[in-house]
Write a protein that holds these residues in place. Structure first.
Motif, PDB file in Angstrom:
ATOM      1  N   VAL A  46       0.834  -1.207   0.000  1.00 60.27           N
ATOM      2  CA  VAL A  46       0.000   0.000   0.000  1.00 60.27           C
ATOM      3  C   VAL A  46       0.865   1.251   0.000  1.00 60.27           C
ATOM      4  O   VAL A  46       0.608   2.199  -0.756  1.00 60.27           O
ATOM      5  CB  VAL A  46      -0.946  -0.025   1.218  1.00 60.27           C
ATOM      6  CG1 VAL A  46      -1.664   1.307   1.366  1.00 60.27           C
ATOM      7  CG2 VAL A  46      -1.953  -1.159   1.084  1.00 60.27           C
ATOM      8  N   LEU A  47       1.899   1.264   0.834  1.00 62.09           N
ATOM      9  CA  LEU A  47       2.778   2.432   0.892  1.00 62.09           C
ATOM     10  C   LEU A  47       3.452   2.676  -0.448  1.00 62.09           C
ATOM     11  O   LEU A  47       3.572   3.820  -0.895  1.00 62.09           O
ATOM     12  CB  LEU A  47       3.827   2.229   1.989  1.00 62.09           C
ATOM     13  CG  LEU A  47       4.823   3.379   2.199  1.00 62.09           C
ATOM     14  CD1 LEU A  47       4.089   4.676   2.539  1.00 62.09           C
ATOM     15  CD2 LEU A  47       5.832   3.031   3.289  1.00 62.09           C
ATOM     16  N   PHE A  52       4.178   5.860  -5.303  1.00 64.88           N
ATOM     17  CA  PHE A  52       4.161   5.930  -6.762  1.00 64.88           C
ATOM     18  C   PHE A  52       3.208   7.026  -7.251  1.00 64.88           C
ATOM     19  O   PHE A  52       3.536   7.796  -8.158  1.00 64.88           O
ATOM     20  CB  PHE A  52       3.746   4.570  -7.325  1.00 64.88           C
ATOM     21  CG  PHE A  52       3.630   4.528  -8.819  1.00 64.88           C
ATOM     22  CD1 PHE A  52       4.752   4.653  -9.618  1.00 64.88           C
ATOM     23  CD2 PHE A  52       2.398   4.372  -9.425  1.00 64.88           C
ATOM     24  CE1 PHE A  52       4.653   4.614 -10.999  1.00 64.88           C
ATOM     25  CE2 PHE A  52       2.283   4.316 -10.806  1.00 64.88           C
ATOM     26  CZ  PHE A  52       3.419   4.446 -11.600  1.00 64.88           C
ATOM     27  N   GLN A  53       2.035   7.109  -6.641  1.00 63.24           N
ATOM     28  CA  GLN A  53       1.081   8.156  -7.017  1.00 63.24           C
ATOM     29  C   GLN A  53       1.644   9.547  -6.711  1.00 63.24           C
ATOM     30  O   GLN A  53       1.445  10.493  -7.476  1.00 63.24           O
ATOM     31  CB  GLN A  53      -0.240   7.954  -6.272  1.00 63.24           C
ATOM     32  CG  GLN A  53      -1.110   6.846  -6.828  1.00 63.24           C
ATOM     33  CD  GLN A  53      -1.910   7.304  -8.044  1.00 63.24           C
ATOM     34  OE1 GLN A  53      -1.435   8.077  -8.851  1.00 63.24           O
ATOM     35  NE2 GLN A  53      -3.117   6.797  -8.172  1.00 63.24           N
ATOM     36  N   MET A 124      -6.605   6.337  -3.149  1.00 64.62           N
ATOM     37  CA  MET A 124      -6.032   6.751  -4.427  1.00 64.62           C
ATOM     38  C   MET A 124      -6.644   5.927  -5.547  1.00 64.62           C
ATOM     39  O   MET A 124      -6.657   4.699  -5.485  1.00 64.62           O
ATOM     40  CB  MET A 124      -4.500   6.548  -4.432  1.00 64.62           C
ATOM     41  CG  MET A 124      -3.751   7.530  -3.546  1.00 64.62           C
ATOM     42  SD  MET A 124      -3.620   9.142  -4.320  1.00 64.62           S
ATOM     43  CE  MET A 124      -2.430   9.942  -3.209  1.00 64.62           C
ATOM     44  N   ALA A 125      -7.181   6.616  -6.549  1.00 68.50           N
ATOM     45  CA  ALA A 125      -7.768   5.915  -7.687  1.00 68.50           C
ATOM     46  C   ALA A 125      -6.678   5.500  -8.659  1.00 68.50           C
ATOM     47  O   ALA A 125      -5.539   5.974  -8.602  1.00 68.50           O
ATOM     48  CB  ALA A 125      -8.789   6.804  -8.385  1.00 68.50           C
ATOM     49  N   GLY A 126      -7.014   4.588  -9.563  1.00 65.62           N
ATOM     50  CA  GLY A 126      -6.059   4.140 -10.568  1.00 65.62           C
ATOM     51  C   GLY A 126      -5.635   5.259 -11.504  1.00 65.62           C
ATOM     52  O   GLY A 126      -6.308   6.293 -11.628  1.00 65.62           O
ATOM     53  N   LEU A 127      -4.525   5.062 -12.172  1.00 69.73           N
ATOM     54  CA  LEU A 127      -4.000   6.073 -13.077  1.00 69.73           C
ATOM     55  C   LEU A 127      -4.847   6.191 -14.334  1.00 69.73           C
ATOM     56  O   LEU A 127      -5.451   5.217 -14.790  1.00 69.73           O
ATOM     57  CB  LEU A 127      -2.563   5.725 -13.479  1.00 69.73           C
ATOM     58  CG  LEU A 127      -1.511   5.692 -12.369  1.00 69.73           C
ATOM     59  CD1 LEU A 127      -0.170   5.293 -12.961  1.00 69.73           C
ATOM     60  CD2 LEU A 127      -1.402   7.036 -11.683  1.00 69.73           C
ATOM     61  N   VAL A 212      -2.214  -0.001  -7.889  1.00 73.83           N
ATOM     62  CA  VAL A 212      -2.684   1.382  -7.962  1.00 73.83           C
ATOM     63  C   VAL A 212      -2.824   1.844  -9.409  1.00 73.83           C
ATOM     64  O   VAL A 212      -3.531   2.817  -9.700  1.00 73.83           O
ATOM     65  CB  VAL A 212      -1.735   2.313  -7.176  1.00 73.83           C
ATOM     66  CG1 VAL A 212      -0.468   2.626  -7.956  1.00 73.83           C
ATOM     67  CG2 VAL A 212      -2.443   3.614  -6.781  1.00 73.83           C
ATOM     68  N   THR A 213      -2.157   1.161 -10.336  1.00 75.27           N
ATOM     69  CA  THR A 213      -2.328   1.482 -11.755  1.00 75.27           C
ATOM     70  C   THR A 213      -3.700   1.062 -12.257  1.00 75.27           C
ATOM     71  O   THR A 213      -4.278   1.710 -13.134  1.00 75.27           O
ATOM     72  CB  THR A 213      -1.237   0.782 -12.588  1.00 75.27           C
ATOM     73  OG1 THR A 213       0.048   1.211 -12.132  1.00 75.27           O
ATOM     74  CG2 THR A 213      -1.365   1.129 -14.053  1.00 75.27           C
ATOM     75  N   LEU A 214      -4.248  -0.016 -11.681  1.00 79.03           N
ATOM     76  CA  LEU A 214      -5.499  -0.587 -12.188  1.00 79.03           C
ATOM     77  C   LEU A 214      -6.700  -0.349 -11.285  1.00 79.03           C
ATOM     78  O   LEU A 214      -7.828  -0.258 -11.772  1.00 79.03           O
ATOM     79  CB  LEU A 214      -5.320  -2.097 -12.393  1.00 79.03           C
ATOM     80  CG  LEU A 214      -4.189  -2.537 -13.312  1.00 79.03           C
ATOM     81  CD1 LEU A 214      -4.075  -4.052 -13.308  1.00 79.03           C
ATOM     82  CD2 LEU A 214      -4.391  -2.016 -14.722  1.00 79.03           C
TER      83      LEU A 214
END
Length: 296
Positions: A46-47, A52-53, A124-127, A212-214
């Motif tokens: 998660v961290l 990354f975001q 955090m939503a996906g990219l 987090v990308t998806l």
């Protein structure tokens, strides 16, 4: 359900299963080599996703560099974590290492979760997709999902090569299969377990980047993902560090297929229930061979 919808769901399930698999392989690496159930494993994932975001917010064009640097940073963080918090317990009593390490990593999981919640008090939503979608007839796949799928396959191949073709990988496999014999032939338990913990943390970080990308990631997601990865490790059976890859793919695909008719919440419940029933019927694990069963 028509054939096109089935293929779309299958692709989505493989992507989710690939993420589960990477988390489970990292946990299996810790448990197989260290005898350590690392409850902070999901918290590192998660961290990494939030880091990354944050990097993406400051440097939108640095996605590829971030995919390399963030896992490397977390590999160093994992190595430092082992040296600072776990190494002394291992040196004092390798046989009784599990309980203190379990408590240490549980506390570390809560610390990382609260720290992430303090720094980022929201999900955090996906990219946004940075690649053009791919179309095969009536089947659509976003560019981001295709890139993630290719990267997961590449990482799995590299991991397999590393474990089977390099001296460091062979030493880790030796420790996971016969720890006493490995130490007798001169393999350093402390050094190799520090490498294993660093590698496992890097795999968790890479899974966090893919997640987090998806999907949407929240600060409270760490422990549930850790428990799901532990379930995959158990259901896959012991004796191999690559079996959780198949177990993760199976669970992700099963969850996605069940989500279509029953919904996401029921799919999670039903998939775990079905696998628990299977484990009761086959307690040695999904991929254990007849020879391994007889030995055990």
């Amino acid at each position: 359900m028509d054939f096109t919808s089935f293929i779309q769901l299958l692709l989505s399930g493989l992507l989710l299963g690939g993420i589960y698999a990477m988390v489970a392989v990292g946990l299996a690496l810790c448990f197989g080599v260290l005898g350590l159930l690392n409850l902070a494993h999901g918290a590192f994932l998660v961290l990494a996703g939030f880091v990354f975001q944050a990097v993406q917010g400051f440097w939108p064009t640095g996605t590829l560099v971030s995919f390399i640097m963030v896992p490397l940073f977390f590999a160093g963080l994992g190595w430092l974590t082992f040296r600072c918090f776990l190494q002394s317990s291992l040196k004092r009593s390798p046989r009784d290492f599990l309980v203190p390490a379990l408590l240490i990593t549980l506390g570390l999981s809560f610390i990382l979760e609260e720290g992430t919640l303090t720094l980022w008090d929201r999900s955090m939503a996906g990219l946004v997709s940075q690649f053009a979608p791919i179309r095969w007839g009536q089947i659509y796949l976003s560019g981001n999902r295709l890139v993630v799928l290719i990267l997961m396959l590449a990482i799995s191949a590299v991991l397999q090569i590393w474990l089977t073709r390099t001296d460091s990988g062979r030493r880790l496999r030796a420790l996971s299969q016969e720890p006493t014999g490995a130490t007798l032939v001169g393999i350093s338990l402390t050094q190799e377990t520090a490498i294993a913990f660093a590698m496992a943390t890097a795999l968790a970080a890479m899974a966090g980047l893919f997640y987090v990308t998806l999907f949407t990631v929240s600060p409270h997601l760490g422990l549930p993902l850790t428990l799901k990865a532990l379930f995959i490790v158990v259901i896959s059976g012991s004796g191999s560090l690559t079996r959780p890859l198949a177990g993760g793919l199976a669970l992700g695909t099963l969850e996605t297929m069940l989500a279509a008719p029953f919904g996401a919440h029921w799919a999670n419940f039903l998939s775990i229930g079905l696998l628990l029933a299977f484990l009761c019927w086959r307690p040695q694990g999904l991929f254990a061979t007849k020879r391994e069963t007889n030995i055990g």
